[in-house]
Design an enzyme around this catalytic site. Structure first.
Site, PDB file in Angstrom:
ATOM      1  N   GLU A 132       0.835  -1.200   0.000  1.00 48.24           N
ATOM      2  CA  GLU A 132       0.000   0.000   0.000  1.00 48.24           C
ATOM      3  C   GLU A 132       0.871   1.251   0.000  1.00 48.24           C
ATOM      4  OE1 GLU A 132      -4.285   1.113   1.878  1.00 48.24           O
ATOM      5  OE2 GLU A 132      -2.741   0.566   3.327  1.00 48.24           O
TER       6      GLU A 132
ATOM      7  N   HIS B   6       7.045 -27.412   2.664  1.00 48.66           N
ATOM      8  CA  HIS B   6       6.351 -28.506   1.986  1.00 48.66           C
ATOM      9  C   HIS B   6       5.380 -27.974   0.945  1.00 48.66           C
ATOM     10  CE1 HIS B   6       7.974 -31.459   4.854  1.00 48.66           C
ATOM     11  NE2 HIS B   6       7.904 -30.450   5.710  1.00 48.66           N
TER      12      HIS B   6
ATOM     13  N   LYS C  53     -12.874   2.485  -3.458  1.00 44.51           N
ATOM     14  CA  LYS C  53     -14.002   2.883  -2.602  1.00 44.51           C
ATOM     15  C   LYS C  53     -15.052   3.639  -3.415  1.00 44.51           C
ATOM     16  CE  LYS C  53     -11.352   3.560   1.698  1.00 44.51           C
ATOM     17  NZ  LYS C  53     -10.922   4.600   2.668  1.00 44.51           N
TER      18      LYS C  53
END
Length: 545
Positions: free
Chosen positions: A351, A382, A510
């Site tokens: 960000e 793994h 937004k």
């Protein structure tokens, strides 16, 4: 070309990057390499010897930092200058962990007294809740905290609380809600008793969509379960700048904690946003968290570039991103309590430095923020470690591990440490074809099969990593560790000449989300947007594919 890429130091680094020896050779020719390329500060030890770097590399990187006026930019941040130029704000999260004796000026006034006043208010509130003095509407003590936020007001408190689990008050539980997906808060509410639950709403505006929606849902649940509107003040507090909205909601003005424009969301856990942390671990431990971060602030502000931990880490990451085309960076935590840190550092770095223009608006002609990702050891060994060892992409790694465990059971920690150190060694040295072939010498395979399998077992090595150690995970060492990554992020942004403290991409999302929400609730199908968006909105309105 930008001024940065035109600079003689940048050009020298570009040429030098093609001639750095394999790390095997660097270690073979210098037995003192670890001593030369490790340092300790603030309870942390950084081993950066397993990097594609020579003394010449470091000299050039430090020269790049100096030529980019890094030291002056560091001073400007700590002095409260307006370095977030697009929003015309100072950047002073460091003031949140300053000492009471300091004086830090922002917008013409000393902000330290207000910071200390807020900490004292938090102290009183925490004491009231943890002592049982604070009662719910049926005179029962609080047993569960629900922290409602989004972004920095969610991730910081959640990850720090998770990391400091050994320090929790056993009488309290904390639940974190962020996502606007109704499932998130619904599943939390199923676990709770409204008579003993306290909600903390964290939103600077008291209007952030996700946070307000979840808070309204929490209030509806509270009222439906028997609470009255007049009881809301006993079960809801807020961290916000909008006192009027919070009091209209039903929160007592005395239980509203401040937020300031000079603190960005992703740097806010040190403020009253950290109230859930303080409730769980107590104010003494919360202050120790701040103290550890303050120690790293002092180190960053005062240590010379050549002995400065955040500077070295930032420069090495830049080295790989800009001169080796490394497009991601992995954070590997060898401690279960630290398993959330990769996500926190992901938000912090991506960000902050996910930008493509310089401060004066010029398009960059170099890579900026990489993709930050990771997980906990040994699980990753793994899974995705395979790509680190034999994949075609160069992915620098940070290994983080406490030397002592909070849960010293049998040989668990010895095995954990051996895996951590073994991974850094394997990434560095790899395995040659001849070594792989020698390992197969006594197998029943034919000569042709041995040649083929040996090819598959070759690992090039020369994969860079840093190792960060601490004696034990404590509030202080965690504070120092998080501040280290904050400042590492700043270093890169300062050299790239970008604004690490705005987030216009987030703001666009937004805005468009609000527009789409209005179209979803409209009386007619959507036909005003692009064909894809129209179709998706209309499918959602129909409720089926």
């Amino acid at each position: 070309m930008t001024l940065l890429t035109q600079s003689s130091t940048w050009q020298a680094l570009s040429a030098h990057s093609k001639n750095v020896p394999h790390m095997r050779e660097l270690f073979a020719t210098d037995a003192a390499r670890f001593n030369k390329m490790s340092l300790s500060a603030c309870g942390l030890l950084l081993d950066y010897s397993k990097n594609r770097a020579t003394a010449e590399t470091l000299d050039l990187l430090f020269a790049l930092a100096s030529n980019s006026q890094l030291e002056a930019k560091i001073k400007a941040m700590f002095a409260g200058e307006i370095i977030n130029t697009t929003e015309k704000r100072a950047v002073l999260h460091t003031a949140l962990r300053s000492t009471a004796e300091q004086s830090i000026i922002a917008e013409g006034q000393d902000i330290v007294p207000e910071v200390q006043q807020t900490l004292n208010k938090m102290q009183g509130f925490v004491s009231s809740v943890t002592s049982g003095q604070w009662k719910g509407y049926t005179s029962k003590a609080i047993t569960d905290i629900v922290s409602i936020g989004i972004g920095g007001s969610f991730l910081g408190p959640k990850i720090v609380s998770q990391a400091l689990r050994p320090y929790w008050n056993p009488e309290l539980k904390c639940h974190f809600v962020a996502n606007v997906d109704g499932t998130s808060i619904s599943e939390k509410l199923k676990l709770l008793d409204p008579e003993t639950t306290l909600f903390i709403m964290s939103s600077k505006s008291f209007g952030t969509q996700e946070t307000l929606t979840n808070t309204l849902t929490a209030r509806e649940w509270f009222l439906a379960k028997g609470g009255l509107q007049s009881d809301v003040a006993k079960h809801f507090v807020a961290v916000t700048s909008n006192v009027a909205k919070a009091t209209d909601f039903g929160i007592d003005a005395d239980n509203i904690f401040p937020m300031w424009d000079w603190v960005g969301g992703r740097y806010s856990l040190w403020s009253a946003i950290g109230l859930p942390i303080a409730l769980l671990i107590g104010m003494d431990n919360f202050r120790a968290l701040l103290s550890g971060a303050h120690q790293m602030d002092e180190h960053f502000a005062n240590a010379p570039l050549t002995e400065n931990m955040p500077v070295i880490m930032g420069l090495l990451s830049l080295w790989y991103g800009n001169f080796f085309n490394a497009q991601s960076h992995v954070v590997l935590t060898y401690d279960h309590y630290l398993r959330g840190l990769p996500a926190y550092f992901q938000q912090l770095d991506m960000e902050s430095n996910g930008k493509s223009v310089t401060l004066n608006g010029t398009d960059v002609d170099y890579s900026t923020g990489p993709v930050i990702w990771g997980g906990e050891g040994t699980n990753g060994q793994h899974a995705y470690h395979q790509l680190l060892h034999q994949g075609t992409a160069l992915i620098p790694a940070d290994f983080i591990m406490p030397l002592q465990s909070h849960n010293p059971i049998g040989e668990h920690h010895d095995q954990l440490a051996s895996n951590c150190f073994g991974q850094t060694q394997a990434l560095m040295q790899g395995r040659t074809f001849d070594e792989a072939l020698a390992e197969l010498a006594n197998s029943a395979l034919s000569a042709t099969e041995k040649q083929l399998i040996a090819k598959h077992k070759v690992m090039p090595g020369n994969k860079p990593s840093n190792t960060l150690l601490m004696d034990k995970l404590t509030p202080s060492t965690l504070g120092a560790l998080i501040a280290l990554y904050e400042h590492r992020t700043f270093v890169q942004g300062a050299i790239w000449d970008i604004n690490s403290f705005d987030q216009w991409g987030v703001e666009l999302g937004k805005d468009l989300g609000n527009d789409v929400l209005a179209r979803i609730g409209a009386s007619q199908d959507c036909d005003a947007l692009d064909a894809s968006s129209n179709a998706l909105i209309n499918l959602y309105r129909q409720g089926k594919i």
